[in-house]
Design a protein around this motif. Structure first.
Motif, PDB file in Angstrom:
ATOM      1  N   GLU A 136       1.168  -1.262   0.128  1.00  0.00           N
ATOM      2  CA  GLU A 136       0.322  -0.075   0.421  1.00  0.00           C
ATOM      3  C   GLU A 136       0.798   1.368   0.471  1.00  0.00           C
ATOM      4  O   GLU A 136       1.018   1.838  -0.929  1.00  0.00           O
ATOM      5  CB  GLU A 136      -1.345   0.061   1.317  1.00  0.00           C
ATOM      6  CG  GLU A 136      -2.024   1.219   0.995  1.00  0.00           C
ATOM      7  CD  GLU A 136      -2.802   1.574   0.343  1.00  0.00           C
ATOM      8  OE1 GLU A 136      -3.283   2.974  -0.022  1.00  0.00           O
ATOM      9  OE2 GLU A 136      -3.340  -0.050  -0.573  1.00  0.00           O
ATOM     10  N   ALA A 137       2.352   1.364   0.740  1.00  0.00           N
ATOM     11  CA  ALA A 137       2.880   2.257   1.040  1.00  0.00           C
ATOM     12  C   ALA A 137       3.057   2.422  -0.514  1.00  0.00           C
ATOM     13  O   ALA A 137       3.377   3.916  -1.300  1.00  0.00           O
ATOM     14  CB  ALA A 137       4.163   1.929   1.534  1.00  0.00           C
ATOM     15  N   GLU A 189       1.571   9.231  -5.992  1.00  0.00           N
ATOM     16  CA  GLU A 189       2.129  10.743  -5.448  1.00  0.00           C
ATOM     17  C   GLU A 189       3.064  11.074  -6.644  1.00  0.00           C
ATOM     18  O   GLU A 189       2.968  11.982  -7.085  1.00  0.00           O
ATOM     19  CB  GLU A 189       2.754  10.746  -4.152  1.00  0.00           C
ATOM     20  CG  GLU A 189       3.308  12.115  -3.829  1.00  0.00           C
ATOM     21  CD  GLU A 189       1.837  13.137  -3.527  1.00  0.00           C
ATOM     22  OE1 GLU A 189       2.600  14.621  -3.246  1.00  0.00           O
ATOM     23  OE2 GLU A 189       0.813  13.071  -3.780  1.00  0.00           O
ATOM     24  N   LEU A 190       4.118  10.340  -6.920  1.00  0.00           N
ATOM     25  CA  LEU A 190       5.237  10.672  -8.140  1.00  0.00           C
ATOM     26  C   LEU A 190       4.506  10.663  -9.441  1.00  0.00           C
ATOM     27  O   LEU A 190       4.835  11.513 -10.246  1.00  0.00           O
ATOM     28  CB  LEU A 190       6.600   9.459  -7.714  1.00  0.00           C
ATOM     29  CG  LEU A 190       7.043   9.308  -6.685  1.00  0.00           C
ATOM     30  CD1 LEU A 190       7.719   8.085  -6.636  1.00  0.00           C
ATOM     31  CD2 LEU A 190       7.295  10.657  -6.179  1.00  0.00           C
ATOM     32  N   SER A 191       3.053  10.941  -9.450  1.00  0.00           N
ATOM     33  CA  SER A 191       2.907  10.458 -11.142  1.00  0.00           C
ATOM     34  C   SER A 191       1.975  11.616 -11.260  1.00  0.00           C
ATOM     35  O   SER A 191       1.959  12.385 -12.131  1.00  0.00           O
ATOM     36  CB  SER A 191       1.908   9.335 -10.716  1.00  0.00           C
ATOM     37  OG  SER A 191       2.175   7.761 -10.701  1.00  0.00           O
TER      38      SER A 191
END
Length: 91
Positions: A31-32, A39-41
């Motif tokens: 999940e992390a 987030e990076l996307s």
């Protein structure tokens, strides 16, 4: 895959598993990783220009993100330069 985490992160994940939020540390880490990917996307990473590439330097572009701040920095640098008496040397 072996992942070495800082102790505080490991404790947090183990607590999340013990609380029943996740069935295992593997599930919590998956999940992390999904959250990190999401987030990076959202935030594209500037790519460094290759030799012969006509695209502008991405690091220079970062300086334009806050134009007013850059103006303040430059103005302050000029003020400081005028105040530096050691620069008043006649050659």
């Amino acid at each position: 895959m072996t992942v070495i985490l800082p102790p505080e992160v490991e404790k947090f994940l183990l607590a999340a598993v013990r609380s029943g939020r996740f069935a295992s540390v593997d599930e919590a880490m998956a999940e992390a990783a999904r959250l990190l990917i999401r987030e990076l996307s959202r935030k594209p990473v500037p790519q460094l220009a290759n030799a012969g590439d006509e695209s502008p330097d991405p690091l220079l572009g970062l300086m334009g993100d806050d134009v007013e701040l850059m103006d303040e920095i430059v103005a302050d640098a000029y003020r400081q330069r005028r105040q530096d008496t050691w620069r008043d040397v006649d050659l």
